[in-house]
Every structure is written in structure tokens, then in C-alpha cells.
Design an enzyme around this catalytic site. Structure first.
Site, PDB file in Angstrom:
ATOM      1  CG  ASP A 138      -1.835  -8.065 -12.479  1.00 41.97           C
ATOM      2  OD1 ASP A 138      -1.739  -7.082 -13.565  1.00 41.97           O
ATOM      3  OD2 ASP A 138      -2.709  -8.621 -12.778  1.00 41.97           O
ATOM      4  CG  ASP A 151      -0.371  -0.489   2.511  1.00 38.18           C
ATOM      5  OD1 ASP A 151       0.805  -1.129   2.651  1.00 38.18           O
ATOM      6  OD2 ASP A 151      -0.938  -0.278   3.534  1.00 38.18           O
TER       7      ASP A 151
END
Length: 356
Positions: free
Chosen positions: A247, A223
Site C-alpha cells: 500500500d 524501510d
């Protein structure tokens, strides 16, 4: 020994941009005495049209025998009604699996001449050069058990994040090796504060890092890494991360550059073979019009030279030629600002060749 490359033009704009990359190879062979030979193969829709299969056995055999594979793009709307197992994308997945490609290397490079194309302030992204190394064959996309089942009368979706120590060590060494070819800084991204798979990931990366004392290793939670990519992206050199996190982060990094028409990629196996391709796809809407940007294809060739053929000297020459062409003011439509004069595929390719 002679370097052997399999070239797969594929579909859509693929043959057009492939022709420009081949011109670069011809210059490297003639001017710089690069001992190389290349052959062509069929993949995707072109292969389906010719053989009824998106990945003919002959193509996979040739790929396995080559030192590297240069792929343009596959797919197009004409194949949307083909049986699912015959669609062009199945050929791409098949060659990745057949070559055992476990590591995806995706650079996010923004030349200063194109800084205005980014959604971020030019001073934050000018000269951006980040490489994301993503694990391709493990993690939550492949872990078992998975599926949808009924528990106490309620449907539940299940996916399992699984990584073994050997899988993590393999991708970590690929990333450390890549960092040694660049700025010698590696950031490992995980979620070790809440995920046991990430705990093992971090422990393993730290252990592998002891074999690379010249590379500075740091860690970030995913994050925070996503936030840092849009706050101060130039703090990164090489990022290594899992399949799922890679990804997501690689798409964030791609957006920083403003145009996917400039971005190459590589997928590597344990033998050092790689499949190299631009990330922009087959762009069937502009196929045959001579306006496609060939630079991502040419930069994919530069990655091929650097990572599979270990010719960083030639890769540098190709990248410098691209940069000079941009500095000269040449722009294809996808990287031009409003009102700027644009050139086509052929003119852009010939300009790079001229600079070489």
C-alpha cells in the site's frame, strides 16, 4: 476461443475514457484479427442510480463468467449522503471480494517524454518501469484479533499481522510469473529482521524461487526499499510485498511518475481473471468536459491483454502506440507543462487508434 471482457464504465469520467479504450479493442479485432467480444455492466454510482445497489447481482455474475473485467472508475460527491452500504466504493470492494482478487499489480511507468513531470531529476526516472505486486487479502488489514479495547483503564488499539504459508506462496508465484514476462528480476520486500510474519514471508519466497531459476531474486527491508525507490528507482524490475508495505510503496512509486493520469493497475485471482482499472479515480470535477486523459484506461487494457488474456504481443502494440503519441507531442491537461498546447479525451484516444 473468443476472449470475453466485461466493461464497467462506472462514474464521473468513466464513460468518456471507456469509449476510447473500446476504440482500441475495435482496432485490435479488425486489424489484428483478435477474437474478442465485450459486454457492458453497471457498477458504483451508476449501478446505484439504476438498481438501488452499487453492485447488482447481474454484474457480479457477468464478471465471474468473463475472462477479465475492464473498469474505469466509481464514486462522486453526489453519493456522499447515500447509506454507507450503498455507496459506489462498496460496489468496488464487493466485486473484488466476489471475484477473489488477491494480487494487485501496479506498474510505475514514466515515458521519457514526461520525465520533467516527476519530482525527481529526469535522469533518475526517465524510462522508469517498475511493477509492484501487492498481496491484497491478508496481512494486518485483515488479521485477527483487532479492535479497540480498555486495558488497565487505558484504551488500546490492536491490529494483527498474520500471513499463512499458502497465502505467501500464492502471491510469490504471481510475482515470479510477472517477472518472467518482464526483466526476470524480483525483489521481495519485508521486515524480516523484526517481524516473524516477515521471517515466514522471506523463507517462503526463497523456497518458491527455486521453481523459477531464470528469475534473479533479491530481498530488501521495507524501510530501505522506500529509500531506494526515491534514490535509484530504476534498480527495480518487479517488487513483491505484503498488503501494508505494498500500500505504501505503490503510492511512492506512483508519485515518481508525476501524474496518476498515466497509471494503470490490475487485481488478479487464482484463475487468472483480473479486474483492470486506472488508479486516478472518477474525477467528477472534469466529468463531461471532454478533457480527461484516457491513457491510463488504455494502458489498463494493455495489462488486461498481457496478464489475463496472455496476448503480450497485442499489449506491446498498445503500449508502443501510447509512447508514439507522447513522442508526437500530444498532451492532455494533466500531463502538459505550462504553456504547452493540450488536447482532449477524444483527440488523444483517436491518436492512439491512429498509431495502432
Amino acid at each position: 476461443m473468443t476472449a470475453k471482457i466485461l466493461v464497467l464504465p462506472g462514474d464521473g469520467i468513466g464513460p468518456e475514457i471507456t469509449a476510447q479504450a473500446e476504440k482500441v479493442l475495435e482496432v485490435l479485432r479488425a486489424k489484428y484479427k483478435f477474437d474478442v467480444e465485450w459486454t457492458h455492466g453497471l457498477l458504483g454510482g451508476a449501478a446505484y442510480d439504476a438498481t438501488g445497489e452499487p453492485l447488482p447481482a447481474a454484474t457480479l455474475e457477468a464478471a465471474r463468467k468473463s475472462d477479465a473485467v475492464l473498469l474505469a472508475a466509481v464514486g462522486g460527491p453526489k453519493y456522499d449522503t447515500a447509506p454507507r452500504d450503498k455507496r459506489p466504493e462498496r460496489g468496488l470492494l464487493g466485486i473484488r471480494a466476489g471475484m477473489g482478487l488477491y494480487a494487485n499489480l501496479r506498474p510505475a511507468i514514466l515515458y521519457p517524454e514526461l520525465a520533467a513531470a516527476s519530482s525527481l531529476k529526469p535522469e533518475l526516472v526517465a524510462d522508469l518501469d517498475v511493477l509492484i505486486v501487492r498481496e491484497l487479502t491478508g496481512g494486518i488489514y485483515f488479521g485477527q484479533p483487532r479492535g479497540i479495547e480498555v486495558r488497565d483503564g487505558v484504551r488500546v488499539g490492536i491490529n494483527t499481522e498474520v500471513y499463512s504459508e499458502p497465502e505467501i506462496e500464492r502471491i510469490a508465484r504471481t510475482a515470479f510469473d510477472a517477472a518472467q514476462l518482464r526483466g526476470k528480476r524480483l525483489c521481495s520486500v519485508d521486515k524480516a529482521n523484526v517481524l516473524e510474519s516477515s521471517e515466514l514471508w522471506r523463507e517462503t519466497v526463497i523456497r518458491v524461487g527455486r521453481d523459477y531459476p531464470d528469475v534473479q531474486l533479491t530481498h530488501q527491508y521495507v524501510d530501505n526499499a522506500a529509500m531506494q525507490l526515491v534514490r535509484a528507482p530504476k534498480q527495480f524490475d518487479v517488487i513483491v510485498t505484503s498488503n501494508l508495505f505494498g500500500d505504501i510503496l505503490s503510492d511512492i512509486a506512483a508519485q515518481l511518475t508525476g501524474s496518476i493520469g498515466m497509471l494503470p493497475s490490475a487485481s488478479l485471482n487464482e484463475r487468472g481473471q483480473g479486474l483492470y482499472e486506472p488508479i486516478h479515480g472518477s474525477a467528477p470535477d472534469i466529468a463531461g468536459k471532454g478533457v480527461a486523459n484516457p491513457l491510463a484506461m488504455i494502458l489498463s487494457l494493455a495489462m488486461l491483454l498481457r496478464y489475463s488474456l496472455k496476448r503480450g504481443d497485442l499489449a506491446d502494440k498498445v503500449q508502443k502506440a501510447v509512447r508514439h503519441v507522447l513522442a508526437d507531442g500530444l498532451r492532455t491537461a494533466d500531463i502538459a507543462r505550462s504553456g504547452e498546447k493540450t488536447v482532449g479525451t477524444l483527440e488523444m484516444g483517436e491518436a492512439v487508434v491512429g498509431r495502432l
